[in-house]
Enzyme design. Structure first.
Site, short mmCIF file in Angstrom:
data_model
loop_
_atom_site.label_atom_id
_atom_site.label_comp_id
_atom_site.label_asym_id
_atom_site.label_seq_id
_atom_site.Cartn_x
_atom_site.Cartn_y
_atom_site.Cartn_z
N ASP A 167 40.69 -10.70 73.24
CA ASP A 167 39.39 -11.50 72.93
C ASP A 167 39.00 -11.74 74.40
O ASP A 167 39.37 -12.24 75.24
CB ASP A 167 40.03 -12.70 72.46
CG ASP A 167 38.77 -13.44 71.62
OD1 ASP A 167 38.42 -13.05 70.58
OD2 ASP A 167 38.12 -14.17 72.44
N ASN A 201 26.51 -15.07 74.87
CA ASN A 201 25.58 -14.84 73.88
C ASN A 201 24.37 -15.78 73.63
O ASN A 201 23.29 -15.68 73.81
CB ASN A 201 26.17 -14.80 72.59
CG ASN A 201 26.09 -13.33 71.77
OD1 ASN A 201 25.55 -12.46 72.25
ND2 ASN A 201 27.01 -13.11 70.99
N HIS A 238 21.57 -11.84 72.43
CA HIS A 238 22.41 -10.99 71.89
C HIS A 238 22.24 -9.72 72.39
O HIS A 238 23.29 -8.94 72.67
CB HIS A 238 22.23 -10.98 70.47
CG HIS A 238 22.50 -12.20 69.43
ND1 HIS A 238 23.81 -12.39 69.36
CD2 HIS A 238 21.85 -13.21 69.17
CE1 HIS A 238 23.92 -13.35 68.86
NE2 HIS A 238 22.66 -14.18 68.43
N ASP A 284 25.67 -7.79 73.56
CA ASP A 284 25.98 -6.24 73.10
C ASP A 284 26.38 -5.46 74.48
O ASP A 284 27.29 -4.69 74.12
CB ASP A 284 24.93 -5.63 72.38
CG ASP A 284 24.87 -6.24 70.80
OD1 ASP A 284 25.59 -7.12 70.42
OD2 ASP A 284 23.77 -5.79 70.28
N GLU A 323 33.97 -10.56 69.09
CA GLU A 323 34.43 -10.01 70.32
C GLU A 323 35.95 -9.90 70.51
O GLU A 323 36.54 -9.88 71.38
CB GLU A 323 34.12 -11.20 71.43
CG GLU A 323 34.54 -12.64 71.37
CD GLU A 323 34.25 -13.43 70.32
OE1 GLU A 323 33.57 -13.02 69.23
OE2 GLU A 323 34.48 -14.73 70.49
#
Lengths: 311, 204, 119
Positions: free
Chosen positions: A186, A194, A199, A203, A229
């Site tokens: 993770d 974010n 975003h 990404d 994630e």
């Protein structure tokens, strides 16, 4: 020193085409690169228009660009994507890409000359190689995206594939009596990234994270985007110790890699490891559950670490 | 900086002509009927202009420097997603993908589209006001416009925002042309507006 | 004496038209600033010549001509546009526009259009 260099000396050595045109579109200069690539000697090109040199030359876009350069002193770009090429130059090594003419990125810049008139300098870059490479990438990317067993953003396997693969795999290893390590990975504080950077940046982090982890894994390992994630990796043939070693390798590589536009060490991850052992078999769900439990322990202990620790 | 109603109207007509010429050029390139709405214009201080923009929107921006009658910078701005549609409209269906970010060919195509629109607009403005404005080579970037304005400009600068929508046959693409100039030059631009009424026959 | 209607949403553009309109040409000039007001004014004054801007908010100049022709107007139509795309030219020609003028408006352009109507 620079005053000793002539314009021609320089232009005949640059690895790109340079042609200078008058307001009447007549060639006043044609550099050596163009001589070599087109087979047209400068002496023959000089004084002619491109149309006279290439009877099929009919290019509205070029005329408009030239008008802008000559009348408004505004430099113009003619990209390969929209125009493909300006001067037709055949290429020899016809591969499966099907290109028969050199692909060109063209820029036209105004050059004021002393008598108050203006010339247009057309520079021509050979981008054929880039085009071939890009189309190969695009094809490959498209294939990955279309594959319903993969995550469209990162190209790694999705959960659906994971279950399709895991259950038969467990049957296989219980017969073969080989172990299987499972890693739950993770990205730390991903939500904050974010929220803070948007975003689009998030990404980019996911994509580059996947790239680094993939680099640490073997061909036979299965890497899955589990959700958001969170990722899962399955390492056939590895017991718990092997899994923990691999997890530590991933953790250290992430720590020393620049992900997206962040400095190395800015993005970290936590990893929980579990394993399937033929002496103590468990279901696929339990395998994941144990790894997940260890992941939460790693998070609670302050992140950027692997649980369990094996000395 | 406030414009009188007449000044606003002159500026709007100049931009209308400029943007229409850009649309004509684009239609030749796209081989498609391109319509443009009558542009909305506003003349603002940099900080006001920034406030009017969404902070974290990802924009596709083509940027060129201006020198001459107007020194400063000009940005042609599309929303990230819209720019992809624009690039795909130009490049054809071969490039339509499920991915939603412009890449590879699109960057190049966007730079050229931007170069065409900006050159057509700026040269028309210069010709209508009988002056000269030179441009640098274009630069393409993906970022949020307010962030770029913050980094590249002074708060006292004046921003001329020209908003319009492109109607291509398959979709509508809203775009904004942003010109950032110093306040002195903004003043001299306003003083030159009456030139628009002088006989427009010859280039400077 | 010809009755002329000039339709343009821009006050600047209408002013430019009046400034450049040849003084010696016998005509009265009326103005409208939108599709709706153009239709209304044309109904009232029955113009001989209508100069139409192409790019207006909502409906464009060609829409104005289409409606007026549909309702039996015998006026001559002249289009002003900075947008000289083939599609626009085709639409205007199909409706029988007398002339298409590229913006900005100048005296020479107005005179050349009037010459086509009254040689």
């Amino acid at each position: 020193m620079s005053e000793l260099l002539s314009f021609q000396q320089v232009c005949d050595r640059v690895p790109m085409g340079i042609v200078i045109l008058t307001g009447e579109y007549r060639v006043v200069y044609w550099n050596r690169w163009l001589e070599q690539k087109t087979g047209v000697p400068a002496a023959q090109a000089t004084g002619k228009t491109l149309k006279e040199l290439y009877p099929d030359f009919e290019n509205k876009r070029f005329v408009w660009a030239m008008e802008n350069v000559l009348n408004n002193h505004s430099p113009q770009v003619m990209s390969q994507s929209l125009n493909h090429f300006l001067i037709p130059i055949p290429i020899n090594n016809r591969g499966r890409h099907g290109l028969s003419l050199m692909q060109q990125h063209v820029q036209i810049a105004p050059v004021p000359v002393p008598q108050g008139s203006i010339l247009a300098m057309v520079s021509i870059q050979d981008v054929t190689e880039n085009v071939i490479r890009s189309s190969a990438y695009t094809e490959l990317a498209q294939k990955l995206m279309e594959d319903s067993s993969r995550d469209p953003l990162t190209g790694v396997y999705n959960r659906r594939f994971m279950w399709d693969w895991l259950l038969p795999q467990l049957k296989l290893i219980s017969r073969a009596k080989t172990p299987l390590a499972c890693l739950m990975i993770d990205i730390d504080h991903f939500k904050k990234i974010n929220d803070q950077f948007g975003h689009a940046v998030g990404d980019k982090v996911l994509v580059s994270f996947v790239g680094v982890v993939n680099y640490c894994l073997r061909e036979s390992d299965v890497f899955v985007r589990y959700g958001g994630e969170e990722f899962a990796a399955f390492l056939p043939g590895n017991d718990l110790k092997g899994g923990v070693n691999a997890a530590e390798r991933i953790l250290n590589t992430i720590n020393t890699s620049c992900l997206a536009s962040f400095d190395a060490g800015r993005i970290t991850c936590s990893i929980g490891v579990s394993s399937w052992d033929y002496n103590d078999p468990c279901t696929g769900e339990d395998l994941l559950k144990t790894a997940d439990k260890h992941l939460y322990k790693a998070k609670n202990n302050g992140r950027n670490q692997v649980v369990p620790v094996i000395v | 900086m406030n414009l009188t109603e007449i000044q606003h109207d002159i500026l709007k007509e100049i931009m209308n002509i400029s943007v229409s010429k850009a649309a004509t050029q684009l239609s030749v390139l796209l081989n498609d009927k391109i319509q443009m709405e009558v542009p909305e214009i506003s003349f603002l201080t940099l900080s006001k202009a920034r406030e009017s923009m969404p902070e974290d929107e990802e924009n596709a921006i083509i940027y060129q420097e201006l020198t001459g009658m107007l020194s400063g910078r000009t940005y042609l701005v599309f929303q990230g997603k819209d720019s992809l549609f624009l690039a795909q409209a130009v490049l054809g269906d071969a490039f339509s993908r499920s991915n939603d970010k412009p890449q590879f060919y699109e960057h190049e195509a966007m730079m050229e589209i931007g170069n065409i629109v900006i050159s057509a607009c700026i040269s028309t403005i210069a010709n209508l006001l009988k002056d000269r404005i030179a441009l640098s080579t274009p630069v393409y970037m993906e970022d949020s416009l307010p962030r770029i304005l913050l980094a590249q400009s002074n708060d006292s600068d004046i921003v001329l925002l020209i908003r319009t929508t492109l109607h291509a046959s398959r979709r509508d693409i809203p775009g904004t042309l942003v010109m950032v100039i110093t306040s002195e030059l903004a003043g001299s631009l306003i003083n030159k507006l009456p030139r628009f009424f002088e006989l427009i026959e010859k280039r400077p | 004496m010809k009755k002329i209607l000039v339709v343009d949403d821009s006050a600047t553009s209408r002013l430019l038209f009046r400034m450049h309109f040849p003084k010696e040409y016998p005509a009265t000039i009326e103005e409208a600033n939108s599709y709706d007001s153009a239709i209304a004014r044309a109904g009232e004054i029955r113009p001989d010549i209508i100069f139409l801007d192409y790019n207006m908010p909502g409906k464009n100049g060609i829409d104005v001509a289409r409606t007026l022709i549909g309702s039996g107007s015998s006026a001559k139509f002249i289009l002003f546009s900075a947008n000289l795309q083939q599609g626009v030219l085709d639409d205007a020609q199909a409706l029988g526009f007398t002339k298409i003028i590229e913006k900005p408006i100048t005296k020479e352009k107005i005179v050349s259009a009037l010459k086509v109507i009254t040689p």
